[in-house]
Design a protein around this motif. Structure first.
Motif, PDB file in Angstrom:
ATOM      1  N   LEU A  74       0.855  -1.233  -0.023  1.00 11.78           N
ATOM      2  CA  LEU A  74       0.121  -0.125  -0.099  1.00 11.78           C
ATOM      3  C   LEU A  74       0.904   1.181  -0.033  1.00 11.78           C
ATOM      4  O   LEU A  74       0.550   2.402  -0.615  1.00 11.78           O
ATOM      5  N   GLU A  75       1.991   1.106   0.748  1.00 11.23           N
ATOM      6  CA  GLU A  75       2.879   2.328   0.757  1.00 11.23           C
ATOM      7  C   GLU A  75       3.575   2.493  -0.588  1.00 11.23           C
ATOM      8  O   GLU A  75       3.662   3.863  -0.968  1.00 11.23           O
ATOM      9  N   GLU A  76       3.965   1.399  -1.012  1.00  9.79           N
ATOM     10  CA  GLU A  76       4.532   1.455  -2.402  1.00  9.79           C
ATOM     11  C   GLU A  76       3.466   2.132  -3.572  1.00  9.79           C
ATOM     12  O   GLU A  76       3.993   2.841  -4.251  1.00  9.79           O
ATOM     13  N   ARG A  77       2.161   2.060  -3.473  1.00  6.39           N
ATOM     14  CA  ARG A  77       1.360   2.344  -4.383  1.00  6.39           C
ATOM     15  C   ARG A  77       0.534   3.708  -3.733  1.00  6.39           C
ATOM     16  O   ARG A  77      -0.735   4.015  -4.037  1.00  6.39           O
ATOM     17  N   TYR A  78       1.254   4.303  -2.824  1.00  4.98           N
ATOM     18  CA  TYR A  78       0.288   5.435  -1.844  1.00  4.98           C
ATOM     19  C   TYR A  78      -0.332   6.538  -2.794  1.00  4.98           C
ATOM     20  O   TYR A  78      -1.640   6.604  -2.686  1.00  4.98           O
ATOM     21  N   GLU A  79       0.643   7.083  -3.449  1.00  5.69           N
ATOM     22  CA  GLU A  79      -0.144   8.111  -4.455  1.00  5.69           C
ATOM     23  C   GLU A  79      -1.241   7.795  -5.195  1.00  5.69           C
ATOM     24  O   GLU A  79      -2.241   8.646  -5.539  1.00  5.69           O
ATOM     25  N   GLU A  80      -1.113   6.499  -5.925  1.00  5.96           N
ATOM     26  CA  GLU A  80      -2.350   5.930  -6.513  1.00  5.96           C
ATOM     27  C   GLU A  80      -3.567   5.912  -5.711  1.00  5.96           C
ATOM     28  O   GLU A  80      -4.530   6.176  -6.235  1.00  5.96           O
ATOM     29  N   PHE A  81      -3.405   5.367  -4.556  1.00  5.65           N
ATOM     30  CA  PHE A  81      -4.692   5.340  -3.713  1.00  5.65           C
ATOM     31  C   PHE A  81      -5.084   6.794  -3.400  1.00  5.65           C
ATOM     32  O   PHE A  81      -6.452   6.915  -3.145  1.00  5.65           O
ATOM     33  N   VAL A  82      -4.137   7.629  -2.910  1.00  9.35           N
ATOM     34  CA  VAL A  82      -4.492   9.154  -2.576  1.00  9.35           C
ATOM     35  C   VAL A  82      -5.196   9.626  -3.741  1.00  9.35           C
ATOM     36  O   VAL A  82      -6.393  10.199  -3.731  1.00  9.35           O
ATOM     37  N   ALA A  83      -4.872   9.320  -5.068  1.00  6.98           N
ATOM     38  CA  ALA A  83      -5.425  10.136  -6.302  1.00  6.98           C
ATOM     39  C   ALA A  83      -6.825   9.395  -6.147  1.00  6.98           C
ATOM     40  O   ALA A  83      -7.898  10.140  -6.591  1.00  6.98           O
ATOM     41  N   ALA A  84      -7.132   8.088  -6.335  1.00  9.92           N
ATOM     42  CA  ALA A  84      -8.403   7.323  -6.341  1.00  9.92           C
ATOM     43  C   ALA A  84      -9.168   7.942  -5.192  1.00  9.92           C
ATOM     44  O   ALA A  84     -10.518   8.045  -5.543  1.00  9.92           O
TER      45      ALA A  84
END
Ligand code: NAD
Ligand code: 6OD
Length: 483
Positions: A74-84
């Motif tokens: 989740l941390e590796e894909r942090y900004e993707e989650f933030v954007a979504a």
């Protein structure tokens, strides 16, 4: 297209879809595939099969390692989650970073710790006739857990339930809100990549009645329901599972009071109250909507809070100056605006805002609303009785501690309260007299994930957090061995 995730795979859309609308500008953000009853039943069956298969045989160390890997991914894909998360809800990117996604990571790590440390007592039984026995309890997973969550803090609230459920060895079928389908799907990829077997985490999209929410709670294959949402929906879910006597854990609505005493540190109280009334555009179940202020400081608190409300900056989620996003939808804005208009009709004095702001360009199509603060209302008025779930609060003066407690407790809800005072004894005393699940003193929404979270009255049934979550997501089975 946002798809359902069943038995480790994204299901091909074959039926109805709906359009997810951006609350920022009213544009179409995505099509979402609505799960029909058949697909929901396939998800429940996949969850059962996972429990009967390899997932059901995992050990606590294997599951805690998986949760920690999920947190890392989740941390590796942090900004993707933030954007979504921000695109679905319209909330500022920085808030999604600081609260929603950061708490999702913390949820996985915290419940890995909790499960690793968990134990149950054992007893040496000695009977008067001389027989001796060893009693101990083993925790078994509850089974197939239906997880139904709302739109205000989608990933935070989803992971708050999915992390302990998986840590305890359950399989889950989650139904995110129709307003916020995206991050539950991204989480499916993360859990799959962390090594979760097919079927242990399934996502079905849809609405409540006549759709995936209803189909899920009506399924004979579920062993329990954990739900966060409105009290009315909680009541429907309870009725739906009653014939099969399934356990429920409900985190429901709030009508939360803040009590400000004249001896409070007003600088810190105004900071805290600003957050507690306006955070997430007032769309947090813990937000303050009733504000009781001791008479000597009433005018000062009202003026200073109104000043802070005027300082809120509505705007695009990616603008670093933005403090406040839109409401989740036009429909929700219509609901909040009805309370705003009624306040005027009741003769309330609106200290600030209370209408629809004029937003530039494409933002004009979004579900924007001004914050509102009222004086001149009483506890009998609808603004103080019903959960509004918007950036607004009514201020009422009080004289004595007993009066403040009586006013604060005069509600059918009982989720959270905050007390603002520099008198330590009074802080403890008043906090303990609040008829709520959670009382804060000189702060708000400061969370320790091991502490019990939940409400009384219309605000819910049960507690989650730390060992309290384990109590819901497992069935202790007692074993008695005669020695
Ligand atoms: P909601 O009750 O309308 O919907 C919540 C979820 O339940 C959604 O996924 C929805 O599709 C589903 N649902 C609706 N009807 C259903 C039914 N009959 N059967 C099964 N599922 C059904 O709530 P909302 O509008 O999404 O969220 C706002 C509400 O949630 C507010 O009342 C707020 O206080 C509450 N909430 C409470 C907490 C808490 O921890 N106590 C946290 C966040 C939000
Ligand atoms: O902080 C939490 O764990 C939690 N369940 C928060 C709920 C917020 C409601 O909107």
């Amino acid at each position: 297209m946002i798809r359902n995730f069943v038995d480790g795979e994204f299901a091909e859309p074959d039926g109805r879809c709906w359009q997810k609308i951006s609350p920022v500008d009213g544009s179409v953000r995505a099509d979402v595939h609505e799960a029909d009853r058949d697909l929901v039943e396939r998800a429940v069956a996949a969850a059962r099969a996972a429990l009967d298969g390899a997932w059901g045989r995992t050990t606590v160390p294997q599951r805690t390692a998986l949760l920690r890997r999920a947190a890392d991914l989740l941390e590796e894909r942090y900004e993707e989650f933030v954007a979504a998360e921000s695109a679905d809800t319209g909330k500022p990117l920085q808030q999604a970073r600081d609260l929603d996604v950061s708490r999702a990571v913390a949820n996985f790590r915290s419940f890995a710790d909790t499960v690793a440390a968990a134990g149950l007592p054992s007893y040496l039984t000695e009977l008067p006739d001389g027989r001796r026995a060893l009693n101990y309890a083993a925790r078994k997973p509850l089974g197939v857990v239906a997880v139904i969550v709302p739109w205000n803090l989608p990933l935070l609230l989803l992971t708050w339930k999915v992390a302990p459920a998986l840590a305890c060895g359950n399989a889950v079928v989650v139904k995110p809100s129709e307003e916020t389908p995206s991050t539950a799907v991204l989480l499916a990829e993360v859990l799959r990549d962390a090594g979760l077997p097919a079927g242990a985490y399934n996502v079905v999209h849809g609405f409540g009645p006549g759709s995936a929410g209803q189909f899920l709670v009506e399924s004979r294959g579920i062993d329990g329901v954990t739900f966060t949402g409105s009290s009315a929906t909680g009541a429907s879910i309870m009725a739906a599972v009653a014939p099969r006597v399934r356990p429920v854990s409900f985190e429901l609505g709030g009508k939360n009071p803040a009590v400000v005493f004249a001896d409070a540190d007003l600088d810190s109280a105004i900071d805290g109250l600003t957050r507690s009334v306006f955070a997430n555009t007032g769309q947090v179940c813990l937000c303050t909507e009733r504000l009781y202020v001791q008479r000597p400081v009433f005018d000062e608190v009202a003026e200073r809070l109104a000043e802070r409300a005027r300082g809120l900056r509505l705007g695009r989620p990616d603008d670093p100056e933005t403090t406040t996003g839109p409401l989740i939808s036009q429909e929700h804005r219509d609901k909040v605006l009805r309370y705003y208009r009624l306040a005027e009709e009741l003769g309330a004095k609106t200290l600030v805002g209370g209408g629809v702001p004029s937003m530039p360009g494409d933002l004009a199509g979004g579900s924007w609303i001004e914050p509102a603060l009222w004086t001149g209302l009483t506890n009998a008025d609808v603004q103080l009785r019903e959960e509004i779930f918007g950036p607004c609060a009514a201020l009422i003066p009080f004289d004595t501690e007993d009066e403040a407690v009586a006013l604060a407790n005069d509600t059918e809800y009982g989720l959270a309260a905050s007390v603002w005072t520099t008198d330590l004894s009074r802080g403890h005393r008043v906090a303990q007299r609040m008829r709520v699940g959670m009382a804060w003193v000189n702060t708000w929404f400061l969370r320790d994930l091991r502490s019990p979270f939940g409400g009384v009255g219309l605000s819910g049934i049960g507690r989650e957090g730390g060992d309290h979550s384990l109590d819901f997501y497992t069935q202790p089975t007692n074993v008695c061995v005669q020695l």
